[in-house]
Design a protein around this motif. Structure first.
Motif, PDB file in Angstrom:
ATOM      1  N   MET A  65       7.916  47.707  67.571  1.00  0.00           N
ATOM      2  CA  MET A  65       9.027  47.993  66.653  1.00  0.00           C
ATOM      3  C   MET A  65       9.201  49.499  66.562  1.00  0.00           C
ATOM      4  O   MET A  65       8.239  50.254  66.736  1.00  0.00           O
ATOM      5  N   PRO A  66      10.417  49.959  66.256  1.00  0.00           N
ATOM      6  CA  PRO A  66      10.613  51.400  66.039  1.00  0.00           C
ATOM      7  C   PRO A  66       9.973  51.844  64.723  1.00  0.00           C
ATOM      8  O   PRO A  66       9.628  51.010  63.883  1.00  0.00           O
ATOM      9  N   ASN A  67       9.818  53.133  64.560  1.00  0.00           N
ATOM     10  CA  ASN A  67       9.328  53.785  63.324  1.00  0.00           C
ATOM     11  C   ASN A  67       7.837  53.532  63.062  1.00  0.00           C
ATOM     12  O   ASN A  67       7.062  54.470  62.972  1.00  0.00           O
ATOM     13  N   MET A  68       7.439  52.305  62.892  1.00  0.00           N
ATOM     14  CA  MET A  68       6.010  51.974  62.800  1.00  0.00           C
ATOM     15  C   MET A  68       5.795  50.619  63.449  1.00  0.00           C
ATOM     16  O   MET A  68       6.409  49.631  63.049  1.00  0.00           O
ATOM     17  N   ASP A  69       4.913  50.577  64.451  1.00  0.00           N
ATOM     18  CA  ASP A  69       4.688  49.308  65.153  1.00  0.00           C
ATOM     19  C   ASP A  69       3.753  48.400  64.358  1.00  0.00           C
ATOM     20  O   ASP A  69       3.185  48.789  63.331  1.00  0.00           O
ATOM     21  N   GLY A  70       3.604  47.191  64.830  1.00  0.00           N
ATOM     22  CA  GLY A  70       2.840  46.196  64.097  1.00  0.00           C
ATOM     23  C   GLY A  70       1.368  46.511  63.993  1.00  0.00           C
ATOM     24  O   GLY A  70       0.735  46.238  62.965  1.00  0.00           O
ATOM     25  N   LEU A  71       0.802  47.093  65.039  1.00  0.00           N
ATOM     26  CA  LEU A  71      -0.621  47.432  64.999  1.00  0.00           C
ATOM     27  C   LEU A  71      -0.881  48.505  63.939  1.00  0.00           C
ATOM     28  O   LEU A  71      -1.862  48.411  63.182  1.00  0.00           O
ATOM     29  N   SER A  72      -0.009  49.506  63.874  1.00  0.00           N
ATOM     30  CA  SER A  72      -0.159  50.553  62.854  1.00  0.00           C
ATOM     31  C   SER A  72       0.016  49.973  61.461  1.00  0.00           C
ATOM     32  O   SER A  72      -0.692  50.353  60.518  1.00  0.00           O
TER      33      SER A  72
ATOM     34  N   ILE B  77      -0.661  46.883  60.479  1.00  0.00           N
ATOM     35  CA  ILE B  77      -1.869  46.128  60.134  1.00  0.00           C
ATOM     36  C   ILE B  77      -3.003  47.082  59.763  1.00  0.00           C
ATOM     37  O   ILE B  77      -3.742  46.856  58.793  1.00  0.00           O
ATOM     38  N   THR B  78      -3.132  48.172  60.504  1.00  0.00           N
ATOM     39  CA  THR B  78      -4.170  49.154  60.210  1.00  0.00           C
ATOM     40  C   THR B  78      -3.975  49.733  58.807  1.00  0.00           C
ATOM     41  O   THR B  78      -4.940  49.893  58.044  1.00  0.00           O
ATOM     42  N   GLU B  79      -2.730  50.045  58.446  1.00  0.00           N
ATOM     43  CA  GLU B  79      -2.432  50.592  57.122  1.00  0.00           C
ATOM     44  C   GLU B  79      -2.728  49.570  56.029  1.00  0.00           C
ATOM     45  O   GLU B  79      -3.272  49.923  54.977  1.00  0.00           O
TER      46      GLU B  79
ATOM     47  N   GLY C 139      -7.537  43.912  62.206  1.00  0.00           N
ATOM     48  CA  GLY C 139      -7.497  43.120  60.982  1.00  0.00           C
ATOM     49  C   GLY C 139      -6.563  41.932  60.995  1.00  0.00           C
ATOM     50  O   GLY C 139      -6.405  41.264  59.965  1.00  0.00           O
ATOM     51  N   ALA C 140      -5.922  41.661  62.126  1.00  0.00           N
ATOM     52  CA  ALA C 140      -5.086  40.458  62.198  1.00  0.00           C
ATOM     53  C   ALA C 140      -5.978  39.217  62.182  1.00  0.00           C
ATOM     54  O   ALA C 140      -7.036  39.204  62.797  1.00  0.00           O
TER      55      ALA C 140
END
Lengths: 127, 169
Positions: free
Chosen positions: A55-62, A64-66, A97-98
């Motif tokens: 995804m743009p701006n913030m991806d899914g991995l980031s 989940i990390t947040e 963390g998924a």
């Protein structure tokens, strides 16, 4: 129960919304990880977030990390729903963390089965 | 719906080491079409004329470099949008068409990428009126399916110059 669908594609959010609504979830949506964090900040907290990877701006991995950095968001179940199917990508998502990982394309039955494994719907839940 | 291979059987990604056959590609397109687009209630196709084809594509970079391109008419793209969004054709916008065809390309691209040498990265989808493939990508595998009497084509472009191909494991 409340589900947060995070995907930059309106079409994919629509597909997931129909599936989750059919399983008696209320649904809120976000078009990227940053917007999804704003949804969490505003509350109420969802029981589960279904999260795309690319995804743009913030991806899914980031995203989940947040989420996993915040103690108050620990209760949220995280399911990655993505086209990324490489083994090392799956390992990265689970390590971040998924709880579950679904590869697109998926059927409604696959989503229901994963939710049942997570204890969020009864096994064999009808759609 | 019928499935039709329209590529010359000799036209494969790499004539000595085939990574991706037309059968692989046909299976990918058919499965994703059935799962994403055809599943659920069926909206009637728009009646408007077909016009110039639209191209939605994603690029893969890494151990394998290529473009995955979905092409169809505006009429069929609008129908895909109504199917994915489950809203009436009268409410479909150009953004909806871009989004729906782009997501179809994204999912197809992910499935193609999974068959190719890894690791690699998938781009976000782009929609264009022009044939989008990059100049150095000159070899193609192409299949198509038919819906509402029109073809929806899937083309995978890859480098053809010697030395750019990856050897099969």
């Amino acid at each position: 129960m409340l589900a947060l669908v995070v995907d930059d594609s309106r079409s994919m959010r629509s597909i997931l919304r129909r599936i989750m609504t059919g399983l008696d979830f209320e649904v809120v949506e976000a078009a990227d990880g940053l917007l999804a964090l704003q949804v969490l900040e505003a509350g109420p907290l969802p029981d589960i977030a279904l999260v795309d990877w690319n995804m743009p701006n913030m991806d899914g991995l980031s995203f989940i990390t947040e989420v996993r950095k915040r103690q108050q968001w620990r209760q949220i179940t995280l399911m990655m729903v993505t086209t990324e199917s490489e083994h090392h990508q799956i390992v990265r998502a689970l390590a971040a963390g998924a709880h579950e990982y679904v590869i697109k394309p998926f059927t409604s039955e696959v989503i229901a089965e994963k939710l049942a494994l997570l204890g969020l719907v009864s096994a064999g839940a009808s759609l | 719906m019928t499935l039709t291979e329209i590529t010359d059987p000799e036209s494969v990604v790499n004539k000595s080491k085939t990574w991706l056959s037309t059968a692989d590609l046909a299976n990918i397109l058919d499965e994703i079409w059935q799962t994403m687009v055809v599943a659920g209630s069926q909206a009637p196709a728009p009646a408007m004329s077909s016009g110039a084809p639209l191209h939605a594509y994603v690029s893969v970079t890494g151990e394998w470099d290529g473009d995955i391109v979905i092409a169809c008419s505006m009429r069929i793209a609008q129908w895909v949008a109504t199917q994915l969004l489950q809203i009436p054709i009268e409410e479909i916008t150009s953004d909806d068409v871009s989004d729906a065809l782009g997501e179809l390309a994204n999912v197809v691209g992910g499935a193609v990428k999974s068959l190719m040498p890894q690791p690699s990265t998938l781009s976000l989808p782009t929609l264009t009126d022009d044939d989008p493939h990059r100049a150095h990508l000159t070899s193609a595998v192409n299949v198509s399916i038919q819906a509402h009497s029109e073809l929806i084509s899937l083309t995978v472009w890859t480098p053809a110059a010697p030395g750019l191909h990856k050897e099969a494991q």
